[in-house]
Write a protein that holds these residues in place. Structure first.
Motif, PDB file in Angstrom:
ATOM      1  N   GLU A   6      66.119 -14.564  42.839  1.00 54.57           N
ATOM      2  CA  GLU A   6      65.639 -13.164  42.647  1.00 54.57           C
ATOM      3  C   GLU A   6      66.817 -12.365  43.162  1.00 54.57           C
ATOM      4  O   GLU A   6      67.447 -12.769  44.136  1.00 54.57           O
ATOM      5  CB  GLU A   6      64.369 -12.618  42.946  1.00 54.57           C
ATOM      6  N   CYS A  22      65.779 -12.118  37.725  1.00 55.39           N
ATOM      7  CA  CYS A  22      65.865 -13.408  38.243  1.00 55.39           C
ATOM      8  C   CYS A  22      66.205 -14.443  37.184  1.00 55.39           C
ATOM      9  O   CYS A  22      66.017 -14.582  36.052  1.00 55.39           O
ATOM     10  CB  CYS A  22      63.909 -13.708  38.147  1.00 55.39           C
ATOM     11  N   TRP A  36      56.641 -11.884  36.809  1.00 56.60           N
ATOM     12  CA  TRP A  36      56.901 -11.285  38.263  1.00 56.60           C
ATOM     13  C   TRP A  36      55.461 -11.035  38.890  1.00 56.60           C
ATOM     14  O   TRP A  36      54.477 -10.601  38.242  1.00 56.60           O
ATOM     15  CB  TRP A  36      57.502 -10.193  38.193  1.00 56.60           C
ATOM     16  N   ARG A  38      53.537 -10.094  42.725  1.00 57.56           N
ATOM     17  CA  ARG A  38      53.956  -9.470  43.972  1.00 57.56           C
ATOM     18  C   ARG A  38      52.843  -9.731  45.146  1.00 57.56           C
ATOM     19  O   ARG A  38      51.585  -9.908  44.754  1.00 57.56           O
ATOM     20  CB  ARG A  38      54.355  -7.882  43.976  1.00 57.56           C
ATOM     21  N   TYR A  93      58.215  -9.344  45.799  1.00 53.52           N
ATOM     22  CA  TYR A  93      57.968  -9.652  44.503  1.00 53.52           C
ATOM     23  C   TYR A  93      58.858 -11.015  44.085  1.00 53.52           C
ATOM     24  O   TYR A  93      59.923 -11.420  44.662  1.00 53.52           O
ATOM     25  CB  TYR A  93      59.026  -8.428  43.537  1.00 53.52           C
ATOM     26  N   CYS A  95      59.601 -14.286  41.258  1.00 55.13           N
ATOM     27  CA  CYS A  95      59.735 -14.740  39.975  1.00 55.13           C
ATOM     28  C   CYS A  95      58.882 -15.977  39.629  1.00 55.13           C
ATOM     29  O   CYS A  95      58.970 -16.897  40.672  1.00 55.13           O
ATOM     30  CB  CYS A  95      61.195 -14.623  39.676  1.00 55.13           C
TER      31      CYS A  95
END
Length: 115
Positions: A6, A22, A36, A38, A93, A95
């Motif tokens: 990412e 990503c 995605w 988080r 965050y 991926c």
């Protein structure tokens, strides 16, 4: 095995924008879903948005209308355009890629929304 890297995180003021990227390597050509997620401090990791190889998308209610996920299959890359950012969007965050029922995760990128 799929490797995910990412980029694009950083510090932004409320109301600002960031674009996360990503890139998948290894066996990216056969990835079905990319997404995605988080995780804020002390909280669980939650879905932000995901996209299938055919371009079907879904979003968390908290980001609908502000975030846009897209994908370039030729480049094995997924993007997350984040607009109208709020302090509550602050998180790491991650991926994620799903291939033949196996999930792979990136190392994460920090997004901080603060004035």
């Amino acid at each position: 095995q799929v490797q995910l890297v990412e980029s694009g995180g950083g510090l932004v003021q409320p109301g600002g924008s960031l674009r996360l990227s990503c890139v998948a390597s290894g066996s990216g050509f056969s990835i079905n879903v990319m997404g995605w997620y988080r995780q804020a401090p002390g909280k669980q990791r939650d879905l932000v948005a995901r996209i299938t190889r055919n371009g079907d998308t879904n979003y968390a209610d908290s980001v609908k209308g502000r975030f846009t996920i897209s994908r370039d299959n030729a480049k094995n890359t997924v993007y997350l355009q984040m607009d109208s950012l709020k302090p509550e969007d602050t998180a790491v965050y991650y991926c994620k890629a799903d291939r033949f029922g196996i999930s792979s995760w990136g190392q994460g990128t920090q997004v901080t929304v603060s004035s």
